[in-house]
Design an enzyme around this catalytic site. Structure first.
Site, PDB file in Angstrom:
ATOM      1  N   ARG A 132     -17.312 -32.663 -22.847  1.00 41.99           N
ATOM      2  CA  ARG A 132     -16.768 -31.329 -22.582  1.00 41.99           C
ATOM      3  C   ARG A 132     -17.171 -30.368 -23.710  1.00 41.99           C
ATOM      4  N   ALA A 144     -23.415 -22.658 -14.456  1.00 38.08           N
ATOM      5  CA  ALA A 144     -22.515 -21.505 -14.500  1.00 38.08           C
ATOM      6  C   ALA A 144     -22.294 -21.072 -15.938  1.00 38.08           C
ATOM      7  N   GLN A 145     -21.879 -19.833 -16.089  1.00 38.34           N
ATOM      8  CA  GLN A 145     -21.189 -19.427 -17.316  1.00 38.34           C
ATOM      9  C   GLN A 145     -19.771 -19.895 -17.029  1.00 38.34           C
ATOM     10  N   ASP A 204     -33.884 -20.381 -13.855  1.00 39.35           N
ATOM     11  CA  ASP A 204     -32.687 -19.684 -14.313  1.00 39.35           C
ATOM     12  C   ASP A 204     -31.957 -19.154 -13.098  1.00 39.35           C
ATOM     13  N   GLU A 258      -9.667 -22.257 -10.691  1.00 38.57           N
ATOM     14  CA  GLU A 258      -9.444 -20.914 -11.260  1.00 38.57           C
ATOM     15  C   GLU A 258      -9.435 -19.852 -10.160  1.00 38.57           C
ATOM     16  N   LYS A 306     -16.426 -16.825  -9.066  1.00 38.88           N
ATOM     17  CA  LYS A 306     -16.464 -18.075  -8.301  1.00 38.88           C
ATOM     18  C   LYS A 306     -15.915 -17.886  -6.890  1.00 38.88           C
ATOM     19  N   LEU A 361     -24.316 -26.862 -10.212  1.00 41.74           N
ATOM     20  CA  LEU A 361     -23.295 -26.947 -11.251  1.00 41.74           C
ATOM     21  C   LEU A 361     -23.487 -25.875 -12.325  1.00 41.74           C
ATOM     22  N   GLY A 382     -25.135 -29.699 -19.157  1.00 42.96           N
ATOM     23  CA  GLY A 382     -23.713 -29.429 -19.417  1.00 42.96           C
ATOM     24  C   GLY A 382     -22.888 -30.699 -19.417  1.00 42.96           C
ATOM     25  N   HIS A 435     -11.587 -30.833 -15.349  1.00 42.70           N
ATOM     26  CA  HIS A 435     -11.961 -32.223 -15.628  1.00 42.70           C
ATOM     27  C   HIS A 435     -12.726 -32.251 -16.940  1.00 42.70           C
ATOM     28  N   ASP A 448     -20.825 -31.890 -16.526  1.00 39.67           N
ATOM     29  CA  ASP A 448     -20.851 -32.625 -15.252  1.00 39.67           C
ATOM     30  C   ASP A 448     -22.258 -33.079 -14.873  1.00 39.67           C
ATOM     31  N   TYR A 480     -14.391 -14.785 -14.535  1.00 42.24           N
ATOM     32  CA  TYR A 480     -14.930 -16.094 -14.117  1.00 42.24           C
ATOM     33  C   TYR A 480     -14.380 -16.482 -12.745  1.00 42.24           C
ATOM     34  N   THR A 505     -13.852 -23.882  -8.063  1.00 43.62           N
ATOM     35  CA  THR A 505     -12.892 -24.170  -9.126  1.00 43.62           C
ATOM     36  C   THR A 505     -11.466 -23.758  -8.779  1.00 43.62           C
TER      37      THR A 505
HETATM   38  P1  NAP Z   1     -20.816 -26.641 -18.503  1.00 50.34           P
HETATM   39  O1  NAP Z   1     -20.674 -27.837 -19.369  1.00 50.34           O
HETATM   40  O2  NAP Z   1     -20.532 -25.301 -19.074  1.00 50.34           O
HETATM   41  O3  NAP Z   1     -22.301 -26.654 -17.911  1.00 50.34           O
HETATM   42  C1  NAP Z   1     -22.815 -25.559 -17.238  1.00 50.34           C
HETATM   43  C2  NAP Z   1     -24.321 -25.621 -17.284  1.00 50.34           C
HETATM   44  O4  NAP Z   1     -24.827 -24.460 -16.616  1.00 50.34           O
HETATM   45  C3  NAP Z   1     -24.918 -25.624 -18.674  1.00 50.34           C
HETATM   46  O5  NAP Z   1     -25.744 -26.739 -18.802  1.00 50.34           O
HETATM   47  C4  NAP Z   1     -25.708 -24.327 -18.720  1.00 50.34           C
HETATM   48  O6  NAP Z   1     -26.944 -24.463 -19.327  1.00 50.34           O
HETATM   49  C5  NAP Z   1     -26.000 -24.075 -17.277  1.00 50.34           C
HETATM   50  N1  NAP Z   1     -26.308 -22.656 -17.070  1.00 50.34           N
HETATM   51  C6  NAP Z   1     -25.593 -21.582 -17.486  1.00 50.34           C
HETATM   52  N2  NAP Z   1     -26.206 -20.459 -17.144  1.00 50.34           N
HETATM   53  C7  NAP Z   1     -27.358 -20.798 -16.506  1.00 50.34           C
HETATM   54  C8  NAP Z   1     -28.409 -20.075 -15.927  1.00 50.34           C
HETATM   55  N3  NAP Z   1     -28.424 -18.733 -15.936  1.00 50.34           N
HETATM   56  N4  NAP Z   1     -29.424 -20.744 -15.350  1.00 50.34           N
HETATM   57  C9  NAP Z   1     -29.423 -22.102 -15.348  1.00 50.34           C
HETATM   58  N5  NAP Z   1     -28.445 -22.857 -15.895  1.00 50.34           N
HETATM   59  C10 NAP Z   1     -27.427 -22.211 -16.466  1.00 50.34           C
HETATM   60  O7  NAP Z   1     -19.889 -26.793 -17.209  1.00 50.34           O
HETATM   61  P2  NAP Z   1     -19.294 -28.116 -16.533  1.00 50.34           P
HETATM   62  O8  NAP Z   1     -17.969 -28.387 -17.134  1.00 50.34           O
HETATM   63  O9  NAP Z   1     -20.318 -29.161 -16.518  1.00 50.34           O
HETATM   64  O10 NAP Z   1     -18.995 -27.590 -15.065  1.00 50.34           O
HETATM   65  C11 NAP Z   1     -19.986 -27.683 -14.054  1.00 50.34           C
HETATM   66  C12 NAP Z   1     -19.683 -26.659 -12.982  1.00 50.34           C
HETATM   67  O11 NAP Z   1     -18.389 -26.900 -12.428  1.00 50.34           O
HETATM   68  C13 NAP Z   1     -19.654 -25.212 -13.453  1.00 50.34           C
HETATM   69  O12 NAP Z   1     -20.152 -24.413 -12.423  1.00 50.34           O
HETATM   70  C14 NAP Z   1     -18.180 -24.925 -13.645  1.00 50.34           C
HETATM   71  O13 NAP Z   1     -17.901 -23.547 -13.527  1.00 50.34           O
HETATM   72  C15 NAP Z   1     -17.592 -25.740 -12.529  1.00 50.34           C
HETATM   73  N6  NAP Z   1     -16.241 -26.222 -12.733  1.00 50.34           N
HETATM   74  C16 NAP Z   1     -15.941 -26.920 -13.864  1.00 50.34           C
HETATM   75  C17 NAP Z   1     -14.672 -27.417 -14.042  1.00 50.34           C
HETATM   76  C18 NAP Z   1     -14.313 -28.216 -15.252  1.00 50.34           C
HETATM   77  O14 NAP Z   1     -13.119 -28.421 -15.485  1.00 50.34           O
HETATM   78  N7  NAP Z   1     -15.281 -28.703 -16.013  1.00 50.34           N
HETATM   79  C19 NAP Z   1     -13.691 -27.204 -13.051  1.00 50.34           C
HETATM   80  C20 NAP Z   1     -14.058 -26.526 -11.890  1.00 50.34           C
HETATM   81  C21 NAP Z   1     -15.337 -26.044 -11.736  1.00 50.34           C
HETATM   82  P3  NAP Z   1     -27.178 -24.280 -20.892  1.00 50.34           P
HETATM   83  O15 NAP Z   1     -27.009 -25.652 -21.422  1.00 50.34           O
HETATM   84  O16 NAP Z   1     -28.546 -23.751 -20.882  1.00 50.34           O
HETATM   85  O17 NAP Z   1     -26.160 -23.309 -21.394  1.00 50.34           O
HETATM   86  P1  GDP Z   2      -9.694 -23.192 -18.152  1.00 53.03           P
HETATM   87  O1  GDP Z   2      -8.533 -23.751 -17.422  1.00 53.03           O
HETATM   88  O2  GDP Z   2     -10.975 -23.301 -17.395  1.00 53.03           O
HETATM   89  O3  GDP Z   2      -9.458 -21.827 -18.686  1.00 53.03           O
HETATM   90  O4  GDP Z   2      -9.927 -24.205 -19.384  1.00 53.03           O
HETATM   91  P2  GDP Z   2      -9.633 -24.068 -20.942  1.00 53.03           P
HETATM   92  O5  GDP Z   2      -9.689 -25.445 -21.492  1.00 53.03           O
HETATM   93  O6  GDP Z   2     -10.515 -23.052 -21.566  1.00 53.03           O
HETATM   94  O7  GDP Z   2      -8.138 -23.524 -21.014  1.00 53.03           O
HETATM   95  C1  GDP Z   2      -7.061 -24.234 -20.445  1.00 53.03           C
HETATM   96  C2  GDP Z   2      -5.744 -23.564 -20.832  1.00 53.03           C
HETATM   97  O8  GDP Z   2      -5.531 -23.754 -22.230  1.00 53.03           O
HETATM   98  C3  GDP Z   2      -5.714 -22.048 -20.583  1.00 53.03           C
HETATM   99  O9  GDP Z   2      -4.478 -21.730 -20.006  1.00 53.03           O
HETATM  100  C4  GDP Z   2      -5.793 -21.458 -21.984  1.00 53.03           C
HETATM  101  O10 GDP Z   2      -5.135 -20.198 -22.130  1.00 53.03           O
HETATM  102  C5  GDP Z   2      -5.068 -22.522 -22.788  1.00 53.03           C
HETATM  103  N1  GDP Z   2      -5.371 -22.513 -24.226  1.00 53.03           N
HETATM  104  C6  GDP Z   2      -4.477 -22.479 -25.235  1.00 53.03           C
HETATM  105  N2  GDP Z   2      -5.091 -22.449 -26.412  1.00 53.03           N
HETATM  106  C7  GDP Z   2      -6.433 -22.452 -26.153  1.00 53.03           C
HETATM  107  C8  GDP Z   2      -7.582 -22.434 -26.997  1.00 53.03           C
HETATM  108  O11 GDP Z   2      -7.502 -22.396 -28.213  1.00 53.03           O
HETATM  109  N3  GDP Z   2      -8.796 -22.475 -26.376  1.00 53.03           N
HETATM  110  C9  GDP Z   2      -8.899 -22.540 -25.002  1.00 53.03           C
HETATM  111  N4  GDP Z   2     -10.122 -22.618 -24.462  1.00 53.03           N
HETATM  112  N5  GDP Z   2      -7.823 -22.523 -24.197  1.00 53.03           N
HETATM  113  C10 GDP Z   2      -6.607 -22.492 -24.752  1.00 53.03           C
END
Ligand code: NAP
Ligand code: GDP
Length: 323
Positions: free
Chosen positions: A186, A83-84, A59, A128, A155, A81, A12, A181, A14, A151, A126
């Site tokens: 991303r 997640a869906q 998985d 969220e 969490k 890390l 993913g 982040h 992170d 979601y 998160t």
């Molecule tokens: P991401 O890009 O969506 O990566 C998530 C990874 O989880 C993907 O590589 C995915 O694998 C894997 N995954 C999904 N379902 C799985 C399963 N059943 N078994 C094993 N692996 C699975 O997310 P990220 O942005 O790196 O975020 C990392 C973590 O931080 C997540 O838990 C997310 O919810 C949390 N988080 C993220 C943010 C943010 O802003 N990025 C903020 C707060 C918390 P595939 O490649 O196979 O789909």
């Molecule tokens: P989230 O904070 O984890 O939901 O991250 P997102 O990047 O998916 O969304 C951040 C904010 O952008 C949320 O409040 C969404 O409603 C808003 N947003 C506005 N337009 C869009 C769009 O086209 N796609 C996504 N993903 N979010 C959008």
């Protein structure tokens, strides 16, 4: 002997930044990935570390695979890390989101408790979970949870299970309550990357419009490369604890778009944006802003500013599309 870390979500956003940090610190990194007929290693390739990660198959929805892996690896640290992670998709796939994000965490914690109870466990929690937040205009470790999506709810379960394994069994567990982040890695569905990709396409004449939903939502956006440092730091403390991680500054989606268009010399950006109801959510999280004093006190601070982050992402998308 080198410390061993198991990183789930290795393909993913992170996962690769964290794996790079750990490899640079001398760790042996095991990366958990699902079984794919055709996996993509693009994000690890981007950081040049694909060959240094030892991939293991499993998985989060399959408890037996996690039991087997923890028993075989006996990691010093687990960073969960996986997640869906897409809020917008979680209404359509609520059950799957729960199975991976909630039950998967229970399975992993249980595997650690049974086979490797000295392992230090990091849970990707998160902002969220805060959802509607509170009246103070910021969220910290004491803010009540009011999640607004399947979601966010999934969490909250994972957060409390992580706390409960610490309190019930004495495991070293930590929740990183990370605010949004971003980075060039991303996922394209998230609004920041969707905007930077859209802006790059418009600049290069590959598109003429960018369809978005709610432009007024505000997020505390930081750089993923900075945030993985906070994850590692949490596991180096004397005891497990829970920490909010964010910049303390927030911006609207409109602000993000304005900044991104500015990077390619477009100031009348709103004429390129169309509002599409499909991208609005059944329940919105309107305003998130971190108060991260607890992790700041451990020495963590974000390095990349908001304009630097937007520029980094726009430039990466321009480069990618030009190829
Ligand atoms: P991401 O890009 O969506 O990566 C998530 C990874 O989880 C993907 O590589 C995915 O694998 C894997 N995954 C999904 N379902 C799985 C399963 N059943 N078994 C094993 N692996 C699975 O997310 P990220 O942005 O790196 O975020 C990392 C973590 O931080 C997540 O838990 C997310 O919810 C949390 N988080 C993220 C943010 C943010 O802003 N990025 C903020 C707060 C918390 P595939 O490649 O196979 O789909
Ligand atoms: P989230 O904070 O984890 O939901 O991250 P997102 O990047 O998916 O969304 C951040 C904010 O952008 C949320 O409040 C969404 O409603 C808003 N947003 C506005 N337009 C869009 C769009 O086209 N796609 C996504 N993903 N979010 C959008």
């Amino acid at each position: 002997m080198a410390k061993k870390a198991l990183v789930t979500g290795i393909l993913g956003q992170d996962g690769p930044y964290l794996a790079k940090l750990l490899l640079d610190k001398g760790y042996k990194v095991y990366g958990l990935m699902r079984r794919y007929s055709n996996p993509s290693f693009d994000n690890l390739d981007y950081l040049g570390i694909t060959k240094q990660v030892e991939f293991v198959e499993g998985d989060m929805a399959d408890e037996s695979s996690l039991l087997h892996l923890i028993k075989a690896i006996l990691p010093d640290e687990v960073y969960n890390l996986a997640a869906q992670s897409f809020v917008g998709g979680s209404w359509q796939q609520a059950k799957l989101t729960t199975e991976i994000n909630s039950l998967g965490v229970l399975y992993m914690l249980n595997a650690v408790k049974l086979f490797s109870p000295t392992t230090r466990y990091y849970q990707a929690s998160t902002s969220e979970m805060f959802g509607l937040g509170n009246d103070d205009g910021y969220q910290d470790e004491n803010t009540n949870f009011h999640p607004r999506s399947p979601y966010g709810i999934s969490k909250v379960y994972a957060y409390w299970m992580t706390v409960n394994f610490r309190e019930s069994y004495g495991l070293f567990t930590a929740n990183g309550i990370l605010f949004n982040h971003e980075s060039p890695l991303r996922g394209i569905q998230f609004v920041t990357r969707k905007i930077t990709d859209g802006v790059a396409r418009i600049k290069l004449g590959l598109a003429d419009k960018l369809a978005l939903g709610n432009l007024d939502a505000r997020r505390d956006w930081g750089f993923a490369g900075d945030y993985v440092e906070a994850m590692h730091l949490m596991l180096q403390q004397d005891k497990g604890d829970d920490y909010v991680v964010g910049t303390g500054e927030n911006h609207s989606v409109r602000d993000f778009a304005r900044e991104a268009f500015k990077c390619v010399g477009i100031s009348d950006f709103e004429k390129y944006i169309v509002i599409d109801a499909r991208f609005k959510r059944p329940a919105e999280v309107p305003d998130l802003k971190a108060k991260a004093t607890k992790i700041n006190a451990l020495g963590w601070k974000p390095k990349v500013t908001f304009p630097e982050l937007v520029k980094m992402m726009v430039e990466a998308d321009l480069k990618r599309l030009k190829k």
